[in-house]
Structures are given as structure tokens and as C-alpha cells.
Design an enzyme around this catalytic site. Structure first.
Site, PDB file in Angstrom:
ATOM      1  CB  SER A 128      -0.912   0.028   1.230  1.00 50.00           C
ATOM      2  OG  SER A 128      -1.631   1.246   1.236  1.00 50.00           O
ATOM      3  CE  LYS A 182      -2.755  -2.467  -0.674  1.00 49.04           C
ATOM      4  NZ  LYS A 182      -3.622  -2.233  -1.776  1.00 49.04           N
ATOM      5  CG  HIS A 185      -4.908  -0.888   3.914  1.00 47.27           C
ATOM      6  ND1 HIS A 185      -5.077  -0.268   2.685  1.00 47.27           N
ATOM      7  CD2 HIS A 185      -4.156  -0.042   4.646  1.00 47.27           C
ATOM      8  CE1 HIS A 185      -4.462   0.889   2.692  1.00 47.27           C
ATOM      9  NE2 HIS A 185      -3.883   1.061   3.865  1.00 47.27           N
ATOM     10  CG  ASN A 186      -7.077  -1.336  -0.593  1.00 42.03           C
ATOM     11  OD1 ASN A 186      -6.108  -1.209   0.150  1.00 42.03           O
ATOM     12  ND2 ASN A 186      -6.959  -1.400  -1.903  1.00 42.03           N
ATOM     13  CD  GLU A 189      -7.258   3.543   0.472  1.00 40.93           C
ATOM     14  OE1 GLU A 189      -6.318   2.786   0.799  1.00 40.93           O
ATOM     15  OE2 GLU A 189      -7.482   3.848  -0.713  1.00 40.93           O
TER      16      GLU A 189
HETATM   17  P1  NBP Z   1      -0.797  -2.038 -14.011  1.00 38.71           P
HETATM   18  O1  NBP Z   1      -1.772  -2.639 -13.103  1.00 38.71           O
HETATM   19  O2  NBP Z   1      -1.223  -0.931 -14.893  1.00 38.71           O
HETATM   20  O3  NBP Z   1      -0.176  -3.200 -14.927  1.00 38.71           O
HETATM   21  C1  NBP Z   1       0.751  -2.902 -15.962  1.00 38.71           C
HETATM   22  C2  NBP Z   1       1.842  -3.933 -15.975  1.00 38.71           C
HETATM   23  O4  NBP Z   1       1.306  -5.246 -16.199  1.00 38.71           O
HETATM   24  C3  NBP Z   1       2.804  -3.672 -17.116  1.00 38.71           C
HETATM   25  O5  NBP Z   1       4.105  -3.997 -16.693  1.00 38.71           O
HETATM   26  C4  NBP Z   1       2.319  -4.654 -18.182  1.00 38.71           C
HETATM   27  O6  NBP Z   1       3.287  -5.007 -19.111  1.00 38.71           O
HETATM   28  C5  NBP Z   1       1.993  -5.820 -17.336  1.00 38.71           C
HETATM   29  N1  NBP Z   1       1.180  -6.851 -17.986  1.00 38.71           N
HETATM   30  C6  NBP Z   1      -0.123  -6.857 -18.347  1.00 38.71           C
HETATM   31 BR1  NBP Z   1      -1.242  -5.436 -18.168  1.00 38.71          BR
HETATM   32  N2  NBP Z   1      -0.520  -8.000 -18.921  1.00 38.71           N
HETATM   33  C7  NBP Z   1       0.571  -8.782 -18.923  1.00 38.71           C
HETATM   34  C8  NBP Z   1       0.801 -10.095 -19.378  1.00 38.71           C
HETATM   35  N3  NBP Z   1      -0.188 -10.841 -19.908  1.00 38.71           N
HETATM   36  N4  NBP Z   1       2.052 -10.594 -19.275  1.00 38.71           N
HETATM   37  C9  NBP Z   1       3.041  -9.857 -18.740  1.00 38.71           C
HETATM   38  N5  NBP Z   1       2.877  -8.611 -18.262  1.00 38.71           N
HETATM   39  C10 NBP Z   1       1.653  -8.065 -18.352  1.00 38.71           C
HETATM   40  O7  NBP Z   1       0.509  -1.564 -13.203  1.00 38.71           O
HETATM   41  P2  NBP Z   1       0.631  -0.790 -11.818  1.00 38.71           P
HETATM   42  O8  NBP Z   1      -0.320   0.349 -11.725  1.00 38.71           O
HETATM   43  O9  NBP Z   1       2.086  -0.540 -11.661  1.00 38.71           O
HETATM   44  O10 NBP Z   1       0.169  -1.871 -10.728  1.00 38.71           O
HETATM   45  C11 NBP Z   1       0.802  -3.131 -10.602  1.00 38.71           C
HETATM   46  C12 NBP Z   1       0.064  -3.932  -9.542  1.00 38.71           C
HETATM   47  O11 NBP Z   1       0.137  -3.229  -8.304  1.00 38.71           O
HETATM   48  C13 NBP Z   1      -1.429  -4.111  -9.849  1.00 38.71           C
HETATM   49  O12 NBP Z   1      -1.842  -5.390  -9.403  1.00 38.71           O
HETATM   50  C14 NBP Z   1      -2.081  -3.052  -9.001  1.00 38.71           C
HETATM   51  O13 NBP Z   1      -3.403  -3.396  -8.629  1.00 38.71           O
HETATM   52  C15 NBP Z   1      -1.165  -3.014  -7.793  1.00 38.71           C
HETATM   53  N6  NBP Z   1      -1.171  -1.756  -7.053  1.00 38.71           N
HETATM   54  C16 NBP Z   1      -1.184  -0.572  -7.715  1.00 38.71           C
HETATM   55  C17 NBP Z   1      -1.169   0.613  -6.995  1.00 38.71           C
HETATM   56  C18 NBP Z   1      -1.155   1.931  -7.700  1.00 38.71           C
HETATM   57  O14 NBP Z   1      -1.215   2.962  -7.005  1.00 38.71           O
HETATM   58  N7  NBP Z   1      -1.062   1.969  -9.009  1.00 38.71           N
HETATM   59  C19 NBP Z   1      -1.124   0.587  -5.597  1.00 38.71           C
HETATM   60  C20 NBP Z   1      -1.066  -0.634  -4.960  1.00 38.71           C
HETATM   61  C21 NBP Z   1      -1.099  -1.801  -5.702  1.00 38.71           C
HETATM   62  P3  NBP Z   1       3.450  -4.147 -20.496  1.00 38.71           P
HETATM   63  O15 NBP Z   1       4.282  -2.964 -20.135  1.00 38.71           O
HETATM   64  O16 NBP Z   1       4.154  -5.100 -21.409  1.00 38.71           O
HETATM   65  O17 NBP Z   1       2.069  -3.791 -20.952  1.00 38.71           O
END
Ligand code: NBP
Length: 479
Positions: A128, A182, A185-186, A189
Site C-alpha cells: 500500500s 491488504k 485495509h482498502n 480506506e
Molecule cells: P498495471 O496494473 O497498470 O499493470 C501494468 C503492468 O502489467 C505492465 O508492466 C504490463 O506489461 C503488465 N502486464 C499486463 Br497489463 N498484462 C501482462 C501479461 N499478460 N504478461 C506480462 N505482463 C503483463 O501496473 P501498476 O499500476 O504498476 O500496478 C501493478 C500492480 O500493483 C497491480 O496489481 C495493481 O493493482 C497493484 N497496485 C497498484 C497501486 C497503484 O497505485 N497503481 C497501488 C497498490 C497496488 P506491459 O508494459 O508489457 O504492458
């Protein structure tokens, strides 16, 4: 050079987590399905530490020291399944695969069981704090085997947020425990945000205060017992004017809140576990209501009461502060109750006080308040509810009159306060010596022969309602 750990999935979260690890002196292998992201990371931030870029999954795995530690940061759901399967086939027994995404804990349980059969450790880690947290220190909630925790611990402790020198990470429990915590937690939130939003709405529409004055109110609250990241950003948002129009920013944002699903999961899971989290549920429903344009359009001309500003806005603000604090205690008590229920259901043995402690920093709900929860569990680890622990019981006793006043004012003025009202109803339900559930149970027996228990003797009974005269019969009395 062999890398200490690898991160695959280099969108905002993965990239910042990899940078955080590298900044703490670890050599980090980095990989992403689309190679451009890997190259961009090394080009832009290569100077921050030791990165080992990999063009393919095989190259990535080969660059890691053993037992290998791989963190997957990709989109939850099918992408996570695809990536987990791809890497599981490349790893060897004893290696550790961490899913740092927002997976559903039941998916994590399924993946953990499947990988355990293949000799791999699967760790579902809730992370988080958003992208800033990932870079500067998140709150990390790992679930999985004790061996995987022993291996990951020094790395996670070094990159996590710290409060009073204590890292905001701990081993939550086996398999899905980390992602479960987690998720809750959400959910908490959602409730916290809804309660703050209701406070704002009341102070604006019944209190007659404008956004700038409200920013001051929240800023003041943030110096007291409500001191928290969410109250702090609320003050900041309310003080901000839209650069294009010069209007208060809060007035130019469409009043439809969206959601990604962890709040909904919290409530769905609570229903399955029989954990009464009505405050969290109202927060999730409040977002659905706000986004339901069709219902809102259809109902917008329904009559309401006239609005008369309260006579004493400062006094009213003080009462709203009390209502907010009391409702917040309820929301957190409900969340911790759900964690306790999940822990019992899945045999996780989650330490509730330790969970509160790692939410003190790094995450969105971070606040001084979490230390009070940690302390409450420290003095009474088996308490059935936080509401009755001395510190919170005293706060509720002190606030309840103002809390009732605020809810009553809202009802009279036609201002929706589902969060405040649900929290108060929960408080009064738990306090009640007798609940009308007695009548509900009698109704159930009347129409469905669902039986009932009596207050004055042991056993299960059914009344033959259709007979005259009516007669009570004991059901399945043990011999
Ligand atoms: P995203 O949730 O937007 O995912 C993008 C990533 O997933 C890219 O690296 C993309 O690769 C990869 N990907 C996908 Br989409 N399909 C794929 C596949 N079939 N094979 C391999 N790679 C694949 O990224 P994020 O916002 O950084 O979040 C990552 C995780 O963390 C998620 O589960 C999210 O729920 C969690 N999270 C996010 C936050 C936040 O604030 N954003 C906070 C806490 C947790 P590519 O570049 O090749 O498309």
C-alpha cells in the site's frame, strides 16, 4: 553479477519498487513484457543503484542468485496468472515468487497451493501507498511460508516505511493472509474517506462554511487526534483552486466516485464470513450511488426539508469532529473484526496489533490513530471488539452525544450521512440489551418453521402457528 532480487512488471508500481530496492543497495534484476519499459528504467534511473536489465524471462531468471526471489508487479487477474505460470516453469524448488499486485486473496490461496506442490514458495504481498509509497517506503503485507518470510525479511524491512524506527512490514500469515489484510485495509480506506467526505458535506451545507474555511477546519483537525494522511490531503484539496476557472477545485470535479474493487471484495468477503461491516459497506454503496447517474437523475426532484444553516458553525464543527472520530473508531473496529473472522476461518493466526502497527506508516490510512489500535491490542490481544478497549470506549462515551446530534441534524436537513448513521447504528446495536431480532426470529418460525431458542430455557422450539390453540413443540431435543 548475480542479482539479489528481481522485479518483473515495470509500470509505475514495479518500477518504483525496483528503484527503492536498488537505492537500498540491492542488485535488482528488472524485466517487463514490453522491453521498452526495462530500457527506460535503466536509462532514466540507472544511476540510482545496480540494475540488471533482462530482455527475456529466461535471462531474468538466470541473473538471480539462489534461492531466487522474483517480485511480480503486473495487473491483477489473468495477467498475474499468465506471469506466475511463465515464471513458475522457469524457477526451481526453493525459489520464491512474490505477487505484489492487488490480487484477490482466494486467487492467492489457489496460486500458493499450486506452486507449493511444485516446491515453490508463493508469497501474496499486499503493498500500500501507491507509487510514492513504492518508491519511498510502502506498508508491505506479505503472506506465505515462514521460509519465504525469512528470506525476504531483510529486503522488505529495508524498503518499507518506518515509524519510530520500526519497519512497516511483518509476516501476516500463510497463503492468502497478506492479500486478505491488504483488501480489508482498502475497505477501511473507503470508509475513512467516506466519513471525511460526509464531514465536509455537513460543514459546507449545514455549517455554511466555504472551501477555504473548511481547509482551515481540516488543517486544525489534523493537529489533533484525527491527525492522518487522509485529513491532511483533504485540507490541501479544499485549499486548492482550479487554475483554469479559479473556482474551488472540489467544485469542478464531477461528484461520481469510482472504484477498482478492493472495497467491494471487502464487503463481499464480510458477507461470506458473517462479519458485520455496515460502515464499510455504506462507503462502498455511497460510491455506487454517486456513480448511478440514472437513479440520481430520476430522483433529483423528490422533496426534501428546507435547509437552515446551523446557528453556531464553530460549535457544529466541533460536534462533527466528534462524530467523525467516533465513526472512524467503528469503521476500524469493523475492519479488524473482519480480519479476525478471516483469520479464524482460514487458520491464519493473524496478529491484529502487529497489523495495526504496520499501517502506521507508508499506506493511505497511515495515522497516529493506528498506534492507538496497536496499543489496544497490546493490552488486550483477545478483545472481541476495539469499541470496548479503554481508550476507545472513553472516546466513544465522550463523543456519543455530539455524534447523535450531528446525525439528527443531517437527517433533519436532508443531508445524506450513510457512514455516520451506519456507524452509530452499529454502536447502538452492539450496546442494545435486546434487539428486535427476537421478532424477526418469531416471524421466521411463523412462516417457515425455522424454529427459535428461548430466553428462559435450553433447547430449540417451534410453535404450531396454524393450530388452535397454538402449541409449542420442542425440536430435536438431545436424548
Ligand atoms: P498495471 O496494473 O497498470 O499493470 C501494468 C503492468 O502489467 C505492465 O508492466 C504490463 O506489461 C503488465 N502486464 C499486463 Br497489463 N498484462 C501482462 C501479461 N499478460 N504478461 C506480462 N505482463 C503483463 O501496473 P501498476 O499500476 O504498476 O500496478 C501493478 C500492480 O500493483 C497491480 O496489481 C495493481 O493493482 C497493484 N497496485 C497498484 C497501486 C497503484 O497505485 N497503481 C497501488 C497498490 C497496488 P506491459 O508494459 O508489457 O504492458
Amino acid at each position: 553479477q548475480q542479482a539479489n532480487i528481481g522485479v518483473t512488471g515495470l509500470a509505475v508500481m514495479g518500477r518504483n519498487l525496483a528503484r527503492n530496492l536498488a537505492r537500498h543497495g540491492y542488485t535488482v534484476a528488472v524485466h517487463n513484457r514490453t522491453g521498452a519499459r526495462t530500457r527506460a528504467l535503466v536509462e532514466e534511473f540507472g544511476g540510482e543503484g545496480a540494475f540488471v536489465p533482462a530482455g527475456s524471462a529466461a535471462e531474468f531468471v538466470a541473473s538471480l542468485e539462489r534461492p531466487r526471489r522474483v517480485v511480480v508487479m503486473v495487473k491483477a487477474g489473468a495477467p498475474t496468472d499468465a506471469v506466475v505460470e511463465e515464471f513458475a516453469s522457469l524457477l526451481e524448488p526453493g525459489d520464491i515468487l512474490v505477487d505484489g499486485g492487488n490480487a484477490h486473496f482466494l486467487d492467492t490461496r489457489r496460486r500458493e497451493a499450486a506452486l507449493r506442490e511444485r516446491g515453490l514458495h508463493f508469497v501474496g504481498a499486499g503493498i500500500s501507498g501507491g507509487e510514492e509509497g513504492a518508491l519511498h517506503g510502502p506498508s508491505i503485507m506479505p503472506g506465505g511460508s515462514a521460509e519465504s518470510w525469512a528470506s525476504l525479511r531483510p529486503l522488505l524491512e529495508s524498503i518499507a516505511a518506518r515509524v519510530d524506527g520500526v519497519p512497516c512490514t511483518t509476516h501476516i500469515g500463510p497463503d492468502g493472509a497478506g492479500h486478505f489484510v491488504k483488501m480489508v485495509h482498502n475497505g477501511i480506506e473507503y470508509a475513512d474517506m467516506q466519513l471525511i467526505a460526509e464531514s465536509y458535506d455537513l460543514l459546507r451545507n449545514a455549517g455554511g462554511l466555504g472551501p477555504a474555511e473548511l481547509a482551515e477546519v481540516f488543517r486544525t483537525w489534523n493537529t489533533g487526534r484525527l491527525d492522518s494522511y487522509l485529513v491532511e490531503i483533504t485540507a490541501d484539496i479544499l485549499a486548492y483552486s482550479d487554475p483554469g476557472t479559479g473556482r474551488p477545485f472540489v467544485d469542478v470535479v464531477l461528484d461520481q466516485a469510482e472504484q477498482k474493487g478492493t472495497g467491494r471484495w471487502t464487503v463481499q468477503t464480510a458477507l461470506d464470513l458473517g462479519a458485520p461491516v455496515n460502515g464499510i459497506a455504506e462507503a462502498v454503496f455511497a460510491r455506487s450511488t454517486s456513480g448511478h447517474a440514472v437513479l440520481r437523475k430520476a430522483a433529483r426532484d423528490l422533496p426534501g426539508p428546507p435547509r437552515t444553516p446551523v446557528a453556531d458553525p464553530a460549535g457544529f464543527a466541533d460536534k462533527v469532529e466528534q462524530a467523525l472520530y467516533a465513526s472512524k473508531i467503528v469503521a476500524y473496529a469493523q475492519g479488524f473484526d473482519e480480519i479476525a473472522a478471516g483469520s479464524a476461518e482460514y487458520g491464519w493466526d493473524i496478529d491484529l496489533g502487529a497489523t495495526a502497527a504496520i499501517w502506521r506508516g507508508g499506506c493511505i490510512i497511515r495515522a497516529e490513530f493506528l498506534d492507538r489500535i496497536r496499543a489496544a491490542y497490546a493490552s488486550d490481544p483477545k478483545t472481541p471488539t476495539l469499541l470496548t478497549t479503554p481508550d476507545f470506549a472513553e472516546a466513544l462515551a465522550g463523543a456519543q452525544e455530539a455524534w447523535r446530534d450531528v446525525v439528527a441534524t443531517a437527517v433533519r436537513q436532508g443531508i445524506p450521512v450513510p457512514g455516520f448513521a451506519a456507524a452509530l447504528a452499529y454502536y447502538d446495536s452492539l450496546r442494545a440489551r435486546r434487539l428486535p431480532a427476537a421478532l424477526v426470529q418469531a416471524q421466521r418460525d411463523y412462516f417457515g418453521a425455522h424454529t427459535y431458542h428461548r430466553t428462559d430455557k435450553e433447547g430449540t422450539f417451534h410453535t404450531l402457528w396454524a393450530e388452535s390453540p397454538r402449541k409449542e413443540v420442542p425440536i430435536g431435543t438431545p436424548p
